[in-house]
Design a protein around this motif. Structure first.
Motif, PDB file in Angstrom:
ATOM      1  N   THR A   4       0.861  -1.193   0.000  1.00 25.03           N
ATOM      2  CA  THR A   4       0.000   0.000   0.000  1.00 25.03           C
ATOM      3  C   THR A   4       0.896   1.242   0.000  1.00 25.03           C
ATOM      4  N   VAL A   5       0.434   2.270  -0.712  1.00 23.54           N
ATOM      5  CA  VAL A   5       1.102   3.575  -0.716  1.00 23.54           C
ATOM      6  C   VAL A   5       0.018   4.586  -0.357  1.00 23.54           C
ATOM      7  N   ILE A   6       0.239   5.337   0.708  1.00 22.83           N
ATOM      8  CA  ILE A   6      -0.767   6.320   1.131  1.00 22.83           C
ATOM      9  C   ILE A   6      -0.115   7.695   1.100  1.00 22.83           C
ATOM     10  N   ALA A   7      -0.695   8.604   0.341  1.00 24.56           N
ATOM     11  CA  ALA A   7      -0.098   9.939   0.193  1.00 24.56           C
ATOM     12  C   ALA A   7      -1.097  10.975   0.677  1.00 24.56           C
ATOM     13  N   SER A   8      -0.647  11.880   1.555  1.00 26.97           N
ATOM     14  CA  SER A   8      -1.581  12.892   2.054  1.00 26.97           C
ATOM     15  C   SER A   8      -1.003  14.289   1.893  1.00 26.97           C
ATOM     16  N   SER A   9      -1.916  15.253   1.743  1.00 31.11           N
ATOM     17  CA  SER A   9      -1.487  16.653   1.691  1.00 31.11           C
ATOM     18  C   SER A   9      -2.515  17.492   2.439  1.00 31.11           C
ATOM     19  N   PHE A  10      -2.078  18.672   2.869  1.00 31.80           N
ATOM     20  CA  PHE A  10      -2.992  19.581   3.563  1.00 31.80           C
ATOM     21  C   PHE A  10      -3.859  20.279   2.533  1.00 31.80           C
ATOM     22  N   THR A  11      -5.062  20.594   2.946  1.00 28.73           N
ATOM     23  CA  THR A  11      -5.934  21.276   2.007  1.00 28.73           C
ATOM     24  C   THR A  11      -6.876  22.231   2.741  1.00 28.73           C
ATOM     25  N   ASP A  12      -7.248  23.267   2.028  1.00 27.78           N
ATOM     26  CA  ASP A  12      -8.181  24.252   2.553  1.00 27.78           C
ATOM     27  C   ASP A  12      -9.560  23.602   2.672  1.00 27.78           C
ATOM     28  N   LEU A  13     -10.198  23.753   3.819  1.00 25.75           N
ATOM     29  CA  LEU A  13     -11.492  23.088   4.022  1.00 25.75           C
ATOM     30  C   LEU A  13     -12.611  23.687   3.186  1.00 25.75           C
ATOM     31  N   ALA A  14     -12.658  25.031   3.198  1.00 28.99           N
ATOM     32  CA  ALA A  14     -13.817  25.727   2.618  1.00 28.99           C
ATOM     33  C   ALA A  14     -14.026  25.328   1.160  1.00 28.99           C
ATOM     34  N   MET A  15     -12.905  25.219   0.432  1.00 28.72           N
ATOM     35  CA  MET A  15     -12.981  24.921  -1.002  1.00 28.72           C
ATOM     36  C   MET A  15     -13.797  23.653  -1.291  1.00 28.72           C
ATOM     37  N   TRP A  16     -13.625  22.630  -0.440  1.00 31.55           N
ATOM     38  CA  TRP A  16     -14.295  21.356  -0.698  1.00 31.55           C
ATOM     39  C   TRP A  16     -15.793  21.427  -0.435  1.00 31.55           C
ATOM     40  N   TRP A  17     -16.204  22.371   0.404  1.00 33.15           N
ATOM     41  CA  TRP A  17     -17.631  22.477   0.732  1.00 33.15           C
ATOM     42  C   TRP A  17     -18.356  23.415  -0.213  1.00 33.15           C
ATOM     43  N   ARG A  18     -17.609  24.390  -0.799  1.00 31.57           N
ATOM     44  CA  ARG A  18     -18.318  25.316  -1.686  1.00 31.57           C
ATOM     45  C   ARG A  18     -18.208  24.898  -3.154  1.00 31.57           C
ATOM     46  N   SER A  19     -17.357  23.898  -3.425  1.00 33.63           N
ATOM     47  CA  SER A  19     -17.140  23.511  -4.822  1.00 33.63           C
ATOM     48  C   SER A  19     -18.446  23.113  -5.505  1.00 33.63           C
ATOM     49  N   ALA A  20     -18.666  23.696  -6.683  1.00 29.74           N
ATOM     50  CA  ALA A  20     -19.886  23.381  -7.427  1.00 29.74           C
ATOM     51  C   ALA A  20     -19.767  21.997  -8.058  1.00 29.74           C
ATOM     52  N   ASP A  21     -18.538  21.571  -8.345  1.00 28.29           N
ATOM     53  CA  ASP A  21     -18.354  20.265  -8.965  1.00 28.29           C
ATOM     54  C   ASP A  21     -17.348  19.453  -8.144  1.00 28.29           C
ATOM     55  N   PRO A  50     -17.002  16.138  -7.504  1.00 24.59           N
ATOM     56  CA  PRO A  50     -16.308  14.979  -8.108  1.00 24.59           C
ATOM     57  C   PRO A  50     -15.149  15.416  -9.011  1.00 24.59           C
ATOM     58  N   ALA A  51     -15.331  16.541  -9.737  1.00 26.98           N
ATOM     59  CA  ALA A  51     -14.267  16.997 -10.651  1.00 26.98           C
ATOM     60  C   ALA A  51     -13.052  17.477  -9.852  1.00 26.98           C
ATOM     61  N   LEU A  52     -13.313  18.177  -8.759  1.00 30.10           N
ATOM     62  CA  LEU A  52     -12.212  18.678  -7.922  1.00 30.10           C
ATOM     63  C   LEU A  52     -11.413  17.499  -7.335  1.00 30.10           C
ATOM     64  N   LYS A  53     -12.157  16.512  -6.866  1.00 34.40           N
ATOM     65  CA  LYS A  53     -11.521  15.325  -6.276  1.00 34.40           C
ATOM     66  C   LYS A  53     -10.668  14.597  -7.337  1.00 34.40           C
ATOM     67  N   GLN A  54     -11.221  14.514  -8.538  1.00 34.01           N
ATOM     68  CA  GLN A  54     -10.516  13.851  -9.642  1.00 34.01           C
ATOM     69  C   GLN A  54      -9.226  14.606  -9.992  1.00 34.01           C
ATOM     70  N   GLN A  55      -9.335  15.945 -10.006  1.00 35.46           N
ATOM     71  CA  GLN A  55      -8.176  16.783 -10.323  1.00 35.46           C
ATOM     72  C   GLN A  55      -7.054  16.581  -9.284  1.00 35.46           C
ATOM     73  N   TYR A  56      -7.451  16.557  -8.016  1.00 32.69           N
ATOM     74  CA  TYR A  56      -6.469  16.325  -6.951  1.00 32.69           C
ATOM     75  C   TYR A  56      -5.829  14.947  -7.085  1.00 32.69           C
ATOM     76  N   THR A  57      -6.671  13.960  -7.382  1.00 34.38           N
ATOM     77  CA  THR A  57      -6.179  12.580  -7.497  1.00 34.38           C
ATOM     78  C   THR A  57      -5.157  12.489  -8.619  1.00 34.38           C
ATOM     79  N   GLU A  58      -5.501  13.079  -9.775  1.00 33.57           N
ATOM     80  CA  GLU A  58      -4.599  12.984 -10.931  1.00 33.57           C
ATOM     81  C   GLU A  58      -3.272  13.677 -10.641  1.00 33.57           C
TER      82      GLU A  58
END
Ligand SMILES: Cc1cc2nc3c(=O)[nH]c(=O)nc-3n(C[C@H](O)[C@H](O)[C@H](O)COP(=O)(O)OP(=O)(O)OC[C@H]3O[C@@H](n4cnc5c(N)ncnc54)[C@H](O)[C@@H]3O)c2cc1C
Length: 503
Positions: free
Chosen positions: A382-399, A401-409
């Motif tokens: 297993t490889v687990i990679a983590s980074s810090f992220t701004d909370l507000a962005m994830w709650w106000r994002s209109a899309d 799934p797209a944001l999550k996909q962008q981060y993943t890629e």
């Protein structure tokens, strides 16, 4: 150490089966109290639990443990409970840190002499700064081992604090208001970009903030626990082993753990905690459970919500004024072992200077399983990679799934610079965002890692375990000495001593 045995049996409700809640619960049950632990999740452990996918076991958040050495906080608690600590191996190096554009890491070795040689070679001229940290660590560690109550809220707390003070502690006092940035300036190291970048990266893991903001006394401990005789540990099996042992002790001593049970309200009468309102999430049944004491193993923001209009206004305002909390983006990969470079250390940190499509996501902390450590089938890892992220962005994002996909890629792209990730070697992938953490750990807006260790929120200036409501206690990473399974265990021990003292 304050141990009051025997004492009147108390009826205690613990909200949350994170490491903080389970530690308090197991210790109280061991004293003979009637303990009921409630957790809304499916498995105990909170941010230090695991999940299984296609034969892989992934650590949700925490991947390494401090305090398992003899005399360390977890070791001390398992000894008191008379139960074996989970099997573990040392992390050596504790971390291999790759700065932008560099192919040779800065290895944070476990052996103090080896680490000293490494840092002298990596950061010439910085030794006086490290020596100051070593002196502060020596006295801070001895002080913490005498179990002070920080911050004190009544005479008993204050007495515990005074008893923990020794002449050596006074060495640390002039640095109470200093940050790491101040110390770097004092030694003429403010312009040493490599050192500052290294410190920013390492400190953020523990304090949520960079070197400029991190309280110096906190940093002295955070930067020294990786070395012998202390050290970081990799648990055999998975991180779940820690909560499994605590649950075993709890149930052996007559305590009860109910998973999938959410506490929806804390009831207060005449300034004293009275009961909690519980919902069984499987049947939707709701009932009120009376308690002599309630131990809340939740972030302080959640505590205020559970109190509702029973929360004292000044407490509520203090919580509202806290600096924005941090979130985590975590990528969990199940891979073929050929994806892992030979001799790969268990923990790595990478900083990238190309901003990439997502500017804030410029560093990754990576944990890699070891053959036979119980996290992956033979020939896999297993490889687990983590980074810090701004909370507000994830709650106000209109899309979302797209944001999550962008981060993943972006994270996979970056990991490919070190790991051999191809369609053949990458077997499973899944990502967690603040929304995921909010769902699985119920932490307000998915904030993780506690309050951050700025001068304004650490130790004497932080949130106390003793809340303004009589017999309502706060344990976990919102309180001293901060985040991490070792930190929250200290906070649990403090609460247990405080309950001992009034029962
Ligand atoms: C990505 C990441 C990496 C980390 N890495 C490390 C590491 O390597 N080493 C380390 O030591 N630490 C690490 N940490 C920090 C560490 O995991 C936490 O500080 C620690 O586990 C927090 O424990 P806790 O007991 O305070 O709370 P939590 O783990 O948050 O537990 C709280 C529990 O309360 C439950 N709960 C909440 N509200 C309610 C309610 N109303 N009713 C019932 N139940 C409720 C939740 O379900 C949860 O189980 C990491 C954290 C993250 C997120």
């Amino acid at each position: 150490m304050v141990i009051v045995h025997p004492r009147k049996q108390q009826s205690i409700v613990v909200i949350g089966a994170g490491i903080g809640g389970l530690t308090a619960a197991a210790l109280l049950a061991h004293r003979g109290d009637r303990v009921l632990v409630l957790d809304q999740a499916i498995v105990p452990g909170g941010c230090a639990s695991t999940f299984q996918r296609r034969g892989f076991t992934f650590d949700v958040g925490a991947t390494q443990v401090a305090g398992l050495e003899p005399g360390g906080i977890h070791h001390q608690i398992f000894t008191e409970l008379g139960i074996e600590p989970p099997a573990a191996t040392h992390c050596d190096p504790a971390c291999a840190v790759y700065l932008p554009g560099e192919t040779v890491p800065i290895n944070v070795w476990r052996d103090p002499a080896k680490w000293q040689a490494e840092r002298q070679q990596q950061f010439p001229g910085s030794e006086p700064f490290w020596q100051l940290l070593a002196t502060l660590f020596l006295h801070s560690w001895a002080f913490q081992a005498r179990e002070p109550v920080l911050p004190p809220r009544n005479l008993w707390d204050f007495w515990q604090l005074v008893q923990a003070v020794r002449p050596g502690t006074l060495v640390t006092v002039p640095y109470t208001f200093s940050t790491v940035g101040d110390a770097l300036r004092r030694y003429g190291l403010a312009g040493d970009r490599r050192l500052r970048t290294f410190l920013d990266l390492q400190l953020k893991l523990y304090s949520q903030v960079d070197a400029e903001e991190t309280a110096l006394l906190y940093a002295a401990t955070a930067l020294a626990v990786s070395q012998a005789p202390h050290g970081l540990f990799h648990l055999q099996g998975s991180m779940q082993a820690l909560s499994t042992q605590l649950v075993t002790a709890l149930e052996r001593d007559g305590g009860q753990l109910l998973m999938r049970h959410r506490v929806e309200q804390i009831q207060v009468e005449a300034g004293r905690v009275k009961a909690v309102v519980i919902r069984d999430l499987k049947t939707d049944a709701v009932w009120t459970e009376p308690a002599d004491h309630v131990v809340a193993n939740v972030p302080v923001q959640n505590l205020v919500r559970l109190l509702g209009d029973r929360a004292p206004q000044s407490y509520k305002r203090r919580v509202e004024k806290l600096p924005p909390a941090s979130g985590a983006f975590v990528l969990y990969l199940g891979v073929d072992e050929t994806a892992i470079p030979v001799g790969c250390p268990p923990h790595l940190q990478f900083l990238y200077d190309d901003a990439g499509p997502i500017a804030e996501n410029n560093s990754l902390f990576v944990s890699v399983s070891r053959p036979g450590d119980g996290r992956a089938p033979a020939g896999r890892a297993t490889v687990i990679a983590s980074s810090f992220t701004d909370l507000a962005m994830w709650w106000r994002s209109a899309d979302y799934p797209a944001l999550k996909q962008q981060y993943t890629e972006q994270a996979i792209d970056r990991l490919q610079q070190f790991f051999h990730l191809t369609p053949d070697t990458l077997i499973y992938q899944e990502a967690a965002t603040p929304r995921t953490f909010a769902h699985y750990t119920a932490r307000e807006r998915g904030a993780v890692g506690g309050l951050g260790q700025r001068v304004s929120t650490f130790g004497p200036f932080g949130f106390a375990n003793r809340t303004p409501i009589d017999r309502l206690w706060l344990v976990g990473d919102s309180t001293h000495p901060g985040e991490g399974t070792a930190g929250v265990s200290y906070s649990a021990l403090t609460v247990v001593h405080q309950i001992d003292a009034i029962s």
